[in-house]
Structure formats: structure tokens, C-alpha cells
Design a protein around this motif. Structure first.
Motif, PDB file in Angstrom:
ATOM      1  N   UNK A 255       0.820  -1.205   0.000  1.00  0.00           N
ATOM      2  CA  UNK A 255       0.000   0.000   0.000  1.00  0.00           C
ATOM      3  C   UNK A 255       0.861   1.265   0.000  1.00  0.00           C
ATOM      4  N   UNK A 256       1.958   1.241   0.757  1.00  0.00           N
ATOM      5  CA  UNK A 256       2.822   2.418   0.810  1.00  0.00           C
ATOM      6  C   UNK A 256       3.558   2.625  -0.522  1.00  0.00           C
ATOM      7  N   UNK A 257       3.917   1.549  -1.188  1.00  0.00           N
ATOM      8  CA  UNK A 257       4.530   1.675  -2.517  1.00  0.00           C
ATOM      9  C   UNK A 257       3.529   2.273  -3.510  1.00  0.00           C
ATOM     10  N   UNK A 258       2.288   1.800  -3.435  1.00  0.00           N
ATOM     11  CA  UNK A 258       1.243   2.347  -4.303  1.00  0.00           C
ATOM     12  C   UNK A 258       0.991   3.810  -3.988  1.00  0.00           C
ATOM     13  N   UNK A 259       0.957   4.136  -2.688  1.00  0.00           N
ATOM     14  CA  UNK A 259       0.767   5.520  -2.267  1.00  0.00           C
ATOM     15  C   UNK A 259       1.880   6.408  -2.814  1.00  0.00           C
ATOM     16  N   UNK A 260       3.107   5.955  -2.725  1.00  0.00           N
ATOM     17  CA  UNK A 260       4.243   6.752  -3.192  1.00  0.00           C
ATOM     18  C   UNK A 260       4.142   7.039  -4.679  1.00  0.00           C
ATOM     19  N   UNK A 261       3.757   6.044  -5.468  1.00  0.00           N
ATOM     20  CA  UNK A 261       3.639   6.235  -6.914  1.00  0.00           C
ATOM     21  C   UNK A 261       2.545   7.243  -7.249  1.00  0.00           C
ATOM     22  N   UNK A 262       1.368   7.087  -6.609  1.00  0.00           N
ATOM     23  CA  UNK A 262       0.256   8.010  -6.877  1.00  0.00           C
ATOM     24  C   UNK A 262       0.574   9.424  -6.406  1.00  0.00           C
ATOM     25  N   UNK A 263       1.160   9.517  -5.217  1.00  0.00           N
ATOM     26  CA  UNK A 263       1.441  10.827  -4.645  1.00  0.00           C
ATOM     27  C   UNK A 263       2.509  11.565  -5.443  1.00  0.00           C
ATOM     28  N   UNK A 264       3.529  10.840  -5.900  1.00  0.00           N
ATOM     29  CA  UNK A 264       4.574  11.466  -6.721  1.00  0.00           C
ATOM     30  C   UNK A 264       3.965  12.093  -7.969  1.00  0.00           C
ATOM     31  N   UNK A 265       3.069  11.365  -8.610  1.00  0.00           N
ATOM     32  CA  UNK A 265       2.418  11.872  -9.820  1.00  0.00           C
ATOM     33  C   UNK A 265       1.615  13.134  -9.518  1.00  0.00           C
ATOM     34  N   UNK A 266       0.842  13.121  -8.429  1.00  0.00           N
ATOM     35  CA  UNK A 266      -0.004  14.269  -8.116  1.00  0.00           C
ATOM     36  C   UNK A 266       0.805  15.457  -7.591  1.00  0.00           C
ATOM     37  N   UNK A 267       1.886  15.193  -6.860  1.00  0.00           N
ATOM     38  CA  UNK A 267       2.755  16.285  -6.421  1.00  0.00           C
ATOM     39  C   UNK A 267       3.373  16.974  -7.629  1.00  0.00           C
ATOM     40  N   UNK A 268       3.788  16.201  -8.607  1.00  0.00           N
ATOM     41  CA  UNK A 268       4.343  16.796  -9.827  1.00  0.00           C
ATOM     42  C   UNK A 268       3.305  17.706 -10.481  1.00  0.00           C
ATOM     43  N   UNK A 269       2.079  17.250 -10.575  1.00  0.00           N
ATOM     44  CA  UNK A 269       1.017  18.089 -11.140  1.00  0.00           C
ATOM     45  C   UNK A 269       0.805  19.342 -10.297  1.00  0.00           C
ATOM     46  N   UNK A 270       0.842  19.161  -8.960  1.00  0.00           N
ATOM     47  CA  UNK A 270       0.655  20.301  -8.076  1.00  0.00           C
ATOM     48  C   UNK A 270       1.764  21.335  -8.218  1.00  0.00           C
ATOM     49  N   UNK A 271       2.987  20.871  -8.366  1.00  0.00           N
ATOM     50  CA  UNK A 271       4.125  21.789  -8.492  1.00  0.00           C
ATOM     51  C   UNK A 271       4.015  22.654  -9.739  1.00  0.00           C
ATOM     52  N   UNK A 272       3.326  22.166 -10.754  1.00  0.00           N
ATOM     53  CA  UNK A 272       3.199  22.909 -12.004  1.00  0.00           C
ATOM     54  C   UNK A 272       1.887  23.676 -12.099  1.00  0.00           C
ATOM     55  N   UNK A 273       1.050  23.594 -11.044  1.00  0.00           N
ATOM     56  CA  UNK A 273      -0.260  24.238 -11.113  1.00  0.00           C
ATOM     57  C   UNK A 273      -0.145  25.753 -11.195  1.00  0.00           C
TER      58      UNK A 273
ATOM     59  N   UNK B  13      11.350  19.390 -16.350  1.00  0.00           N
ATOM     60  CA  UNK B  13      11.645  19.472 -14.927  1.00  0.00           C
ATOM     61  C   UNK B  13      11.950  18.115 -14.310  1.00  0.00           C
ATOM     62  N   UNK B  14      11.398  17.040 -14.875  1.00  0.00           N
ATOM     63  CA  UNK B  14      11.621  15.718 -14.325  1.00  0.00           C
ATOM     64  C   UNK B  14      10.822  15.466 -13.069  1.00  0.00           C
ATOM     65  N   UNK B  15      10.991  14.262 -12.489  1.00  0.00           N
ATOM     66  CA  UNK B  15      10.190  13.847 -11.345  1.00  0.00           C
ATOM     67  C   UNK B  15      10.964  13.870 -10.036  1.00  0.00           C
ATOM     68  N   UNK B  16      12.228  14.289 -10.050  1.00  0.00           N
ATOM     69  CA  UNK B  16      13.067  14.171  -8.855  1.00  0.00           C
ATOM     70  C   UNK B  16      12.485  14.920  -7.668  1.00  0.00           C
ATOM     71  N   UNK B  17      12.083  16.166  -7.866  1.00  0.00           N
ATOM     72  CA  UNK B  17      11.539  16.957  -6.768  1.00  0.00           C
ATOM     73  C   UNK B  17      10.270  16.326  -6.215  1.00  0.00           C
ATOM     74  N   UNK B  18       9.379  15.877  -7.091  1.00  0.00           N
ATOM     75  CA  UNK B  18       8.133  15.250  -6.657  1.00  0.00           C
ATOM     76  C   UNK B  18       8.407  13.961  -5.890  1.00  0.00           C
ATOM     77  N   UNK B  19       9.358  13.166  -6.354  1.00  0.00           N
ATOM     78  CA  UNK B  19       9.710  11.923  -5.667  1.00  0.00           C
ATOM     79  C   UNK B  19      10.259  12.199  -4.277  1.00  0.00           C
ATOM     80  N   UNK B  20      11.130  13.198  -4.162  1.00  0.00           N
ATOM     81  CA  UNK B  20      11.708  13.542  -2.858  1.00  0.00           C
ATOM     82  C   UNK B  20      10.627  14.004  -1.886  1.00  0.00           C
ATOM     83  N   UNK B  21       9.706  14.832  -2.368  1.00  0.00           N
ATOM     84  CA  UNK B  21       8.631  15.329  -1.507  1.00  0.00           C
ATOM     85  C   UNK B  21       7.699  14.204  -1.071  1.00  0.00           C
ATOM     86  N   UNK B  22       7.420  13.273  -1.971  1.00  0.00           N
ATOM     87  CA  UNK B  22       6.572  12.139  -1.624  1.00  0.00           C
ATOM     88  C   UNK B  22       7.218  11.300  -0.526  1.00  0.00           C
ATOM     89  N   UNK B  23       8.515  11.054  -0.639  1.00  0.00           N
ATOM     90  CA  UNK B  23       9.227  10.271   0.378  1.00  0.00           C
ATOM     91  C   UNK B  23       9.249  11.010   1.719  1.00  0.00           C
TER      92      UNK B  23
END
Length: 290
Positions: free
Chosen positions: A67-85, A94-104
């Protein structure tokens, strides 16, 4: 061409006129936050924090890990969208690095979110004689649903993630009638009895062991404007100290302080500071007919 075809074509032409609908920004759909994905994220978090209460009762470590792995994948995607809102930068560059770090970083906060929510459950047990068990509070009480959303959204906001926190608390607002801005600061052992109609503004600060009843508003009295007449985002909501009770339909406005161990009665309109250990109630009605 049928009449239907004609109407459809005219609507397409009109609805795409930027000169008419210029207030609506033009954004690429794939980089907007996805409401269904955010609802799924909250559902997964409920399953992780309160296993078995909202979904199938599976609490094994392996399942929680999945569940936490699934959460991380979904949250990374949505954080990336949020960062560009609120940004014009190109998401592809921009890549996904920032979104991945924030999700973790958020995942590391889940145990503390659970601890805080457990204090909220205990507060409901302490303040509501109708509550028969912690399990009943978790499953049935709208205040706990709202606080799950709020405590998740607040942590995302502290990480500097745009728009997602506001969407998450608005999902709870729609479901429960409890409107808590993710920017509010709410300490542990917080309870809302019934909850419908409660409003807690963005810069509100709430201490420990505070209990609100339905219809309470912790709002702003007025706004500070800049030289162009636009409202400034400055502290404008109340500070509620520890061990305060605010009863139904009370309205507390402005950057005032309600001192610790005070009780604010129902239907009170309050715009002044209240010292600790106060009791504030409505004046009794008097009959003016002699």
C-alpha cells in the motif's frame, strides 16, 4: 447536417473562444491535479493508518508495504502536477526528482499523522458520552474523517506542495460539512462534536484539548489590502489556547486570543480577546414592556 450536429459545432466554436472565457487559464489537462487520484490517495492512507476500519481487514506488514509503494507512486504523480499548477515551467523538462523527494518526505510523516489522529479519537471519547468505543469514533464520526484529511493536507502544505492540500480538505468539506483550511495549526487532542457547519480559517491556531461544537466559525473579521486593493495573506484568524470549549454556532472573528481553560457559549459573536478561565455567554433577553 442535423440540428444536433449544428448545435454541437456552434458550442465547440463558442466554448473555445478565449476572448469570451479569458478568466479561465489555459492549462494542459495531463498536468492538472486529478480528483479521483487524490481520493484514492486518501483511501490508501486511511487503510494504512486505520487498517481494517474502512476496507478489508488486512494488516500484515507485506500488505502495508504494498500500500505504501502504491501511495508513493500516486502521490509522486499528483505532487508533480501540483508543483506545475501555479508555474509556467515545462513539466517534461523538470523531471520527477523533486516530486519523488517530496513524496518520500511525506511518507516519513505518516507515523506522526497517525499519532495525532489517535489523540483526536481519544478526545472524542473524552468529550462525547454517546461514543461507546474508539472503533465507533473512527468509523462513524465525521470529525475524524475531516481530521484525517486535514492532518494529511497540513503536512503536505508544510512541505511546500501547492493546491493538493486545499483539494484534500475540500473533499472532506463536501463529505462532512466541516471546512478546515489546511494552513490552520491544530494541536493534539482536538474534537468537533457533530461538526456540521464548522469553519476554521487559514491562519487559525488551536492549542491542545480544544473542543468545538457544530456551527462554530473561527474566521476573519476583515482583510488587509495592498496598494492595489488586493487582500494580503496575513494572520487574521483567532488563536485558541489549550483546554477551550466553544459551543454551537459561536462566531469568533479576527486575530484575537481566547485564553486557556475558557468556555464560549452558544450563538456568541466574539471579536475581542478573552483572558484565561473566562466564561462568555449571551446576554439574557429582557422584556421591554412595562
Amino acid at each position: 447536417m442535423t440540428r444536433l450536429d449544428d448545435i454541437i459545432q456552434k458550442n465547440i466554436d463558442l466554448l473555445h473562444r478565449r476572448d469570451v472565457y479569458k478568466i479561465i487559464p489555459q492549462k494542459e489537462g495531463q498536468y492538472l491535479p486529478n480528483m479521483m487520484r487524490l481520493e484514492e490517495i486518501i483511501s490508501i492512507l486511511k487503510d494504512i493508518i486505520f487498517p481494517g476500519f474502512f476496507f478489508e481487514a488486512v494488516a500484515q506488514s507485506a500488505y502495508l508495504g504494498i500500500q505504501m509503494e502504491k501511495l508513493n507512486a500516486l502521490l509522486t504523480e499528483q505532487i508533480k502536477n501540483g508543483l506545475h499548477f501555479y508555474s509556467d515551467r515545462d513539466p517534461e523538462l523538470s523531471g520527477d526528482t523533486e516530486a519523488e523527494d517530496l513524496s518520500l518526505c511525506f511518507l516519513e510523516k505518516i507515523p506522526e499523522i497517525k499519532r495525532m489522529l489517535c489523540t483526536d479519537v481519544q478526545a472524542m471519547l473524552d468529550n462525547d458520552p454517546a461514543a461507546k468505543s474508539a472503533a465507533e469514533v473512527i468509523i462513524c464520526y465525521p470529525s475524524i474523517q475531516a481530521m484525517i484529511h486535514y492532518r494529511v493536507a497540513h503536512e503536505l502544505l508544510l512541505l511546500g506542495i501547492p493546491i493538493l492540500p486545499r483539494i484534500i480538505t475540500e473533499l472532506a468539506h463536501s463529505a462532512t460539512g466541516i471546512d478546515i483550511h489546511p494552513g490552520a495549526q491544530i494541536d493534539e487532542y482536538f474534537s468537533i462534536d457533530h461538526g456540521t457547519g464548522v469553519v476554521i480559517g487559514e491562519t487559525t491556531i488551536i492549542g491542545k484539548h480544544v473542543n468545538l461544537y457544530k456551527g462554530v466559525t473561527l474566521g476573519a473579521k476583515n482583510f488587509v489590502l495592498d496598494e492595489c486593493g488586493n487582500p494580503l495573506n496575513v494572520p487574521r484568524h483567532p488563536i485558541i489556547e489549550d483546554n477551550v470549549v466553544i459551543y454551537s454556532n459561536a462566531t469568533v472573528l479576527g486575530r484575537i486570543t481566547i485564553g486557556h481553560d475558557s468556555v464560549i457559549g452558544g450563538n456568541v459573536w466574539l471579536t475581542n480577546n478573552v483572558p484565561p478561565y473566562s466564561r462568555v455567554v449571551q446576554l439574557k433577553a429582557s422584556n421591554s414592556i412595562e
